[in-house]
Design a protein around this motif. Structure first.
Motif, mmCIF file in Angstrom:
data_model
loop_
_atom_site.group_PDB
_atom_site.id
_atom_site.type_symbol
_atom_site.label_atom_id
_atom_site.label_comp_id
_atom_site.label_asym_id
_atom_site.label_seq_id
_atom_site.Cartn_x
_atom_site.Cartn_y
_atom_site.Cartn_z
ATOM 1 N N PHE A 24 0.825 -1.224 0.000
ATOM 2 C CA PHE A 24 0.000 0.000 0.000
ATOM 3 C C PHE A 24 0.856 1.269 0.000
ATOM 4 O O PHE A 24 0.427 2.308 -0.505
ATOM 5 C CB PHE A 24 -1.008 -0.029 1.165
ATOM 6 C CG PHE A 24 -2.234 -0.843 0.811
ATOM 7 C CD1 PHE A 24 -3.289 -0.277 0.103
ATOM 8 C CD2 PHE A 24 -2.303 -2.192 1.124
ATOM 9 C CE1 PHE A 24 -4.390 -1.041 -0.270
ATOM 10 C CE2 PHE A 24 -3.402 -2.962 0.765
ATOM 11 C CZ PHE A 24 -4.448 -2.389 0.058
ATOM 12 N N ALA A 57 3.617 1.462 -1.720
ATOM 13 C CA ALA A 57 3.942 1.582 -3.152
ATOM 14 C C ALA A 57 2.763 2.205 -3.901
ATOM 15 O O ALA A 57 2.944 3.072 -4.766
ATOM 16 C CB ALA A 57 4.278 0.212 -3.725
ATOM 17 N N LEU A 58 1.553 1.782 -3.534
ATOM 18 C CA LEU A 58 0.354 2.334 -4.189
ATOM 19 C C LEU A 58 0.240 3.834 -3.923
ATOM 20 O O LEU A 58 -0.026 4.625 -4.839
ATOM 21 C CB LEU A 58 -0.901 1.608 -3.683
ATOM 22 C CG LEU A 58 -2.225 2.165 -4.207
ATOM 23 C CD1 LEU A 58 -2.374 1.916 -5.706
ATOM 24 C CD2 LEU A 58 -3.421 1.549 -3.477
ATOM 25 N N ALA A 96 2.779 5.716 -5.924
ATOM 26 C CA ALA A 96 2.387 5.713 -7.344
ATOM 27 C C ALA A 96 1.274 6.716 -7.604
ATOM 28 O O ALA A 96 1.319 7.479 -8.589
ATOM 29 C CB ALA A 96 1.948 4.318 -7.762
ATOM 30 N N LEU A 97 0.276 6.743 -6.718
ATOM 31 C CA LEU A 97 -0.859 7.667 -6.912
ATOM 32 C C LEU A 97 -0.405 9.118 -6.801
ATOM 33 O O LEU A 97 -0.809 9.965 -7.608
ATOM 34 C CB LEU A 97 -1.958 7.375 -5.886
ATOM 35 C CG LEU A 97 -2.782 6.106 -6.157
ATOM 36 C CD1 LEU A 97 -3.709 5.809 -4.987
ATOM 37 C CD2 LEU A 97 -3.606 6.246 -7.437
ATOM 38 N N TYR A 137 2.574 10.261 -7.385
ATOM 39 C CA TYR A 137 3.373 10.576 -8.577
ATOM 40 C C TYR A 137 2.478 10.872 -9.789
ATOM 41 O O TYR A 137 2.677 11.864 -10.498
ATOM 42 C CB TYR A 137 4.320 9.410 -8.894
ATOM 43 C CG TYR A 137 5.080 9.623 -10.170
ATOM 44 C CD1 TYR A 137 6.127 10.534 -10.239
ATOM 45 C CD2 TYR A 137 4.720 8.944 -11.337
ATOM 46 C CE1 TYR A 137 6.798 10.752 -11.422
ATOM 47 C CE2 TYR A 137 5.398 9.162 -12.527
ATOM 48 C CZ TYR A 137 6.427 10.067 -12.570
ATOM 49 O OH TYR A 137 7.089 10.306 -13.740
ATOM 50 N N LEU A 138 1.482 10.027 -10.001
ATOM 51 C CA LEU A 138 0.591 10.227 -11.155
ATOM 52 C C LEU A 138 -0.193 11.529 -11.014
ATOM 53 O O LEU A 138 -0.385 12.260 -11.981
ATOM 54 C CB LEU A 138 -0.372 9.047 -11.299
ATOM 55 C CG LEU A 138 0.273 7.743 -11.777
ATOM 56 C CD1 LEU A 138 -0.722 6.596 -11.738
ATOM 57 C CD2 LEU A 138 0.826 7.887 -13.188
ATOM 58 N N THR A 170 2.070 14.373 -11.741
ATOM 59 C CA THR A 170 2.467 14.450 -13.156
ATOM 60 C C THR A 170 1.334 14.937 -14.054
ATOM 61 O O THR A 170 1.551 15.739 -14.954
ATOM 62 C CB THR A 170 2.940 13.059 -13.644
ATOM 63 O OG1 THR A 170 3.906 12.582 -12.719
ATOM 64 C CG2 THR A 170 3.570 13.136 -15.023
#
Lengths: 45, 699
Positions: A11, A13-14, A17-18, A20-21, A24
C-alpha cells in the motif's frame, strides 16, 4: 506478521504511485512568468 | 575564490556550435545537421586557465540579429538585456570556414553591441580540402577581435579558445560599422533623443519584434523629440545596413581570405545532384527507409526474445523466492510484468535512433528537408515542417517545440496540429507487439511482411499528417507570408561519439521518461485488478468451484478459472466491462479497453497494462507475447488478437491522440486550450471511426 508487512509495503507503493501520477498529470506546476526584465527596462537603457 | 564569467555561444545554424559547446563543457548534447535543432538555451560549465570558471550558454542558431522566428528572438532578447543573469561577459561567435562571408554578418552585428566578441572559425580541417587559406593576423586587425581557428572534429584549437575567453578583457569593443552611416539624419535625431544610449542597441529595439519589457518602440515613439519612421522606411534602412555590412565584410575578406578553386576537390555537388534529384532523390530516400525498417526487425529479434524471457523468469523467480504476500504479488505480477513490457522494446528503439542519428550526422537529413519542401508546399507546410515531422518519430513534444523556427504562424500552427500523427517511439511498442501477433512471418522480395507493415504504419502516420495539413490549410483563415531557406551542410562521416550519445540519450529518455509513468500505472492497475467489490470477487473460489462441480477440471485449470473470474469482477474488470459496449464494435474486449484508457497517459502504457492485467493471478512463466496470443475472444471465440482486431488496433493507435503530455505542450505553444481540444476530439474521433470500419470489413 509477514502478511501485515507485505500489505504495508504494497500500500505504500500504491500511495507513492498515486501521488506521482497526480503530480504528473493533474497538478501541473503553475506556468512561470518570464521575469527576465526587471524594473529598469531590461537594461536596454 | 574562483571567478565565474558568462560566455554566450552564438552562430549561424550548422557551424558546429553545439560541438564547440560539447568540447568546452563536456556535457552530452544533441548534435544535429539540419537547421533549427537548437530551440532551447543550453548551459554548461567550463574550467578555464588560472582558476576562471565559464558559464557557457549555447544559444539557438541565427543568421543575423534581424529576427524572423521565435528561437532567433531568444538571442536578441539576451544580448539586449544587461540585467539578464545570463547576459554575456563575452560573446563567442562560431563561424564555418566555408561560409565565412555569411557568418561574419552576425559577428559584425554582435560586435556593434559593444560586447567583447571572439570570432571562432570552425571546421579548419576542411581548409586544405576546399583550397581555402586565411590571413588570421590581418583578419584580427581588420575585425578588431581575436580569432580562434579550431576543428571540433579533430579536437584542435579548443585550448587556444579557452585562453582567449580567459583574457576576454583585452578584447576591443570598437564597432565594425558606424550606425550613423546608415542614415545620418535619422540616427542624429535618435542620438539627441537618447543621448546616453548605445545607438545600435536602440536601432535593434526599434526594428525587432521581440519582447524588451518596458523598452519598446512605443516608448521611443513617445519621446517628443524623436519620431520613428514608417515600417517601409525602417525595412529600407535595414537593407541599407545589411549592404553596408557586406561591403565591410567583402573588403575584409578580399585580403584576409584566399580560395584556390583549382585545388578544391568537391564531391558534394555530384552527390547533391543525385540525392536531391526529383526522381532519384525520392527513390533513394524510399530505399533508405525500407532498409532501416528491415534492419530494425532483423537485428533486434534476438535481444528482444532474450529480454522477454528474462523478465518472465525474473517474475517467476520473485514469486518462488520471496515470502508469499501482497507485496510479492505486486512485484511479480505488477511491477516486473509492467516494466518488462517497456524494456523489451529497447533494442528496436535504439536501432531506430541509431539510423536517424547517422542520417542527421552525415548531412543527408538536410537534403531530405530540401527534397520534401517540394511536396510539403502543396499541403500548406514548408520544408522546415519536415524537421518537426521527422523529430516526431522520437517524440511529439520536442518536435512541437522545434516548430519555433518556422517563421509563418499559419505554417507553424498547422505543423503543431499535425505533428502528433507522426509515428512516435511511444507507438512503436504497441505496433511491434500487435504486428508480431497478427502479421505472418513470411517475406516478400527479401523484406519481411512485418517490416513492411511497420513501414506502412509510418507512411500512414506521415500521410495523415500531410493530408490533415492540406485540409487545415484550406480551413484556417490566417494570412501569413512564407519563405523557405535551408542550409545544406557538407557531407561528413558521422562521428561515432555523437551518434552513440544520441542513441544513448534518446533511449534513456524513452525508458526513464515512460518508465516512471508505466511503473506507477502498473502498481495502480495491479491493485485494481487484484481487489474488487462485492460477493462475486470475495467469494470467487466458492462460486467457481460450485459452478464447475460437475465438470472434470484439474487443479491448474480450476485455479485459472478462479483467477479469470476474480479479474472479471475486480475493480478494473467492473470498469472495463462498463466501457466494453463502446469498444466491442472495434473488436476489443474490456481488457484492451482498460489498456486504451490507461494509455491516454502515454501510448506505450498499453503494452505494460496488458502485461500487468494478463499476469495477475497467473503462476505460469510466460512471455507477454504468448499471454496475448493465448487470449480468446469471449464472444466470437478464436484468438482475441486476430487479423481484424489487430489491424483495427494498429489503425486506432496510428490516428488517436493518446498523449496527455503532447496536449499540454500544444497548449503551451499555441497559448490556448482551443487547439489541443480540437486535436483530441478530431484525432480520437477519426481513430475510432477508422478502427471501426477496418474491423467491420475484415472480421
Amino acid at each position: 506478521m509477514n502478511a501485515i508487512i507485505q500489505y504495508i509495503l504494497a500500500f505504500s507503493a500504491l500511495t507513492i504511485a498515486l501521488v506521482y501520477l497526480f503530480k504528473t498529470f493533474v497538478w501541473w506546476p503553475k506556468k512561470r512568468t518570464n521575469k527576465s526584465c526587471g524594473n529598469d527596462d531590461c537594461g536596454c537603457h | 575564490m574562483s571567478k565565474q564569467i558568462n560566455v554566450a555561444l552564438i552562430g549561424n545554424p550548422n557551424t558546429g556550435k553545439t560541438s564547440v559547446f560539447n568540447a568546452l563543457t563536456g556535457l552530452n548534447q544533441k548534435v544535429g545537421n539540419y537547421p533549427g535543432i537548437t530551440v532551447e538555451k543550453k548551459e554548461g560549465i567550463c574550467k578555464l586557465p588560472r582558476g576562471v570558471k565559464a558559464h557557457i550558454i549555447d544559444l539557438p542558431g541565427t543568421y543575423s540579429l534581424n529576427a524572423s522566428s521565435l528561437d532567433e528572438n531568444v538571442v536578441i532578447e539576451l544580448l539586449l538585456n544587461k540585467n539578464d543573469k545570463d547576459f554575456p561577459d563575452v560573446a563567442v561567435v562560431i563561424s564555418d570556414v566555408e561560409n565565412l562571408k555569411r557568418n561574419l554578418l552576425l559577428f559584425t552585428q554582435i560586435k556593434d553591441l559593444e560586447i567583447p566578441t571572439i570570432l571562432v572559425i570552425n571546421m579548419s580541417d576542411r581548409m586544405a580540402y576546399k583550397g581555402i587559406s586565411l590571413d588570421i593576423e590581418y583578419l584580427e586587425r581588420k575585425l578588431q577581435t581575436k580569432i580562434a581557428l579550431i576543428s571540433t572534429r579533430k579536437n584542435k584549437g579548443i585550448d587556444d579558445l579557452k585562453e582567449l575567453i580567459t583574457n576576454y578583457k583585452d578584447l576591443s569593443t570598437t564597432p565594425c560599422l558606424n550606425a550613423s552611416s546608415i542614415d545620418k539624419n535619422y540616427f542624429d535625431n535618435l542620438r539627441k533623443a537618447f543621448p546616453n544610449q548605445l545607438l545600435y542597441k536602440l536601432w535593434l529595439v526599434i526594428t525587432q519584434d521581440v519582447n524588451f519589457g518596458k523598452t519598446n518602440r512605443k516608448t521611443i515613439d513617445d519621446v517628443s523629440s524623436f519620431k520613428t519612421k514608417s515600417k517601409t522606411d525602417l525595412k529600407r534602412l535595414q537593407q541599407k545596413e545589411t549592404i553596408k555590412r557586406y561591403q565591410f565584410i567583402n573588403d575584409t575578406l578580399k585580403k584576409g581570405q584566399t580560395i584556390d578553386l583549382a585545388s578544391a576537390k568537391d564531391l558534394r555537388i555530384k552527390l547533391d545532384r543525385i540525392l536531391t534529384h526529383k526522381v532519384w532523390g525520392y527513390l533513394i530516400f524510399g530505399v533508405i527507409l525500407l532498409t532501416i525498417f528491415q534492419a530494425i526487425y532483423d537485428w533486434s529479434s534476438v535481444p528482444m526474445d532474450f529480454i522477454d524471457s528474462a523478465f518472465a523468469s525474473l517474475s517467476e523467480w520473485t514469486k518462488s523466492t520471496l515470502p508469499d504476500g501482497a507485496f510479492t504479488d505486486l512485484l511479480a505480477e505488477g511491477i516486473i510484468a509492467g516494466l518488462g513490457g517497456i524494456v523489451i522494446f529497447i533494442p528496436q528503439i535504439a536501432f531506430l535512433f541509431l539510423f536517424i542519428a547517422i542520417l542527421e550526422e552525415s548531412g543527408y537529413m538536410s537534403r531530405v528537408v530540401f527534397l520534401m519542401d517540394r511536396i510539403m508546399r502543396r499541403f500548406g507546410l514548408s520544408g522546415k515542417s519536415v524537421v518537426p515531422l521527422i523529430s516526431g518519430t522520437a517524440c511529439a513534444i520536442p518536435a512541437i517545440m522545434a516548430t519555433r523556427n518556422i517563421e509563418s504562424w499559419k505554417e507553424r500552427l498547422i505543423t503543431i496540429l499535425v505533428t502528433p500523427f507522426t509515428t512516435c517511439s511511444a507507438r512503436l511498442p504497441v505496433y511491434l507487439i500487435i504486428i508480431s501477433l497478427v502479421i505472418p512471418e513470411g517475406r516478400f522480395l527479401g523484406l519481411s511482411y512485418q517490416a513492411l507493415t511497420l513501414m506502412l504504419l509510418y507512411l500512414i502516420g506521415f500521410g495523415a499528417a500531410v493530408g490533415s495539413a492540406y485540409i487545415l490549410n484550406k480551413v484556417l483563415k490566417i494570412r501569413s507570408k512564407t519563405f523557405f531557406v535551408v542550409e545544406m551542410p557538407n557531407y561528413k562521416l558521422p562521428l561515432f561519439k555523437n551518434v552513440a550519445l544520441t542513441v544513448i540519450e534518446k533511449t534513456k529518455a524513452f525508458v526513464f521518461g515512460a518508465g516512471k509513468i508505466i511503473l506507477a500505472i502498473s502498481i495502480v492497475l495491479w491493485f485494481l485488478a487484484s481487489y474488487g467489490p462485492g460477493e462475486q470477487f470475495n467469494n470467487a473460489e466458492r462460486i467457481v468451484t460450485e459452478q464447475y462441480a460437475n465438470v472434470n477440471l484439474n487443479e491448474e485449470e480450476l485455479s485459472q478459472k478462479i483467477a479469470s473470474h476474480k479479474l472479471e469482477h475486480s475493480f478494473i474488470g467492473v470498469t472495463g466491462r462498463a466501457i466494453e459496449p463502446v469498444i466491442r464494435p472495434l473488436g476489443y474486449d474490456w481488457k484492451i479497453g482498460i489498456a486504451i484508457v490507461s494509455s491516454f497517459a502515454a501510448r506505450e502504457v498499453f503494452v505494460g497494462t496488458l502485461a500487468t492485467i494478463y499476469s495477475v493471478g497467473s503462476d505460469e512463466e510466460e512471455t507477454i507475447k504468448n499471454r496475448m496470443a493465448g487470449e480468446v475472444n469471449p464472444i466470437l471465440g478464436g484468438p482475441l488478437f486476430n487479423f481484424a482486431s489487430g489491424i483495427s488496433l494498429l489503425l486506432f493507435y496510428a490516428f488517436a491522440m493518446q498523449c496527455m503530455s503532447t496536449l499540454a505542450i500544444v497548449k503551451k505553444e499555441t497559448n490556448s486550450w482551443k487547439w489541443p481540444m480540437y486535436q483530441l476530439v478530431i484525432m480520437s474521433g477519426f481513430a475510432y471511426l477508422v478502427a471501426l470500419i477496418a474491423f467491420q470489413i475484415l472480421k
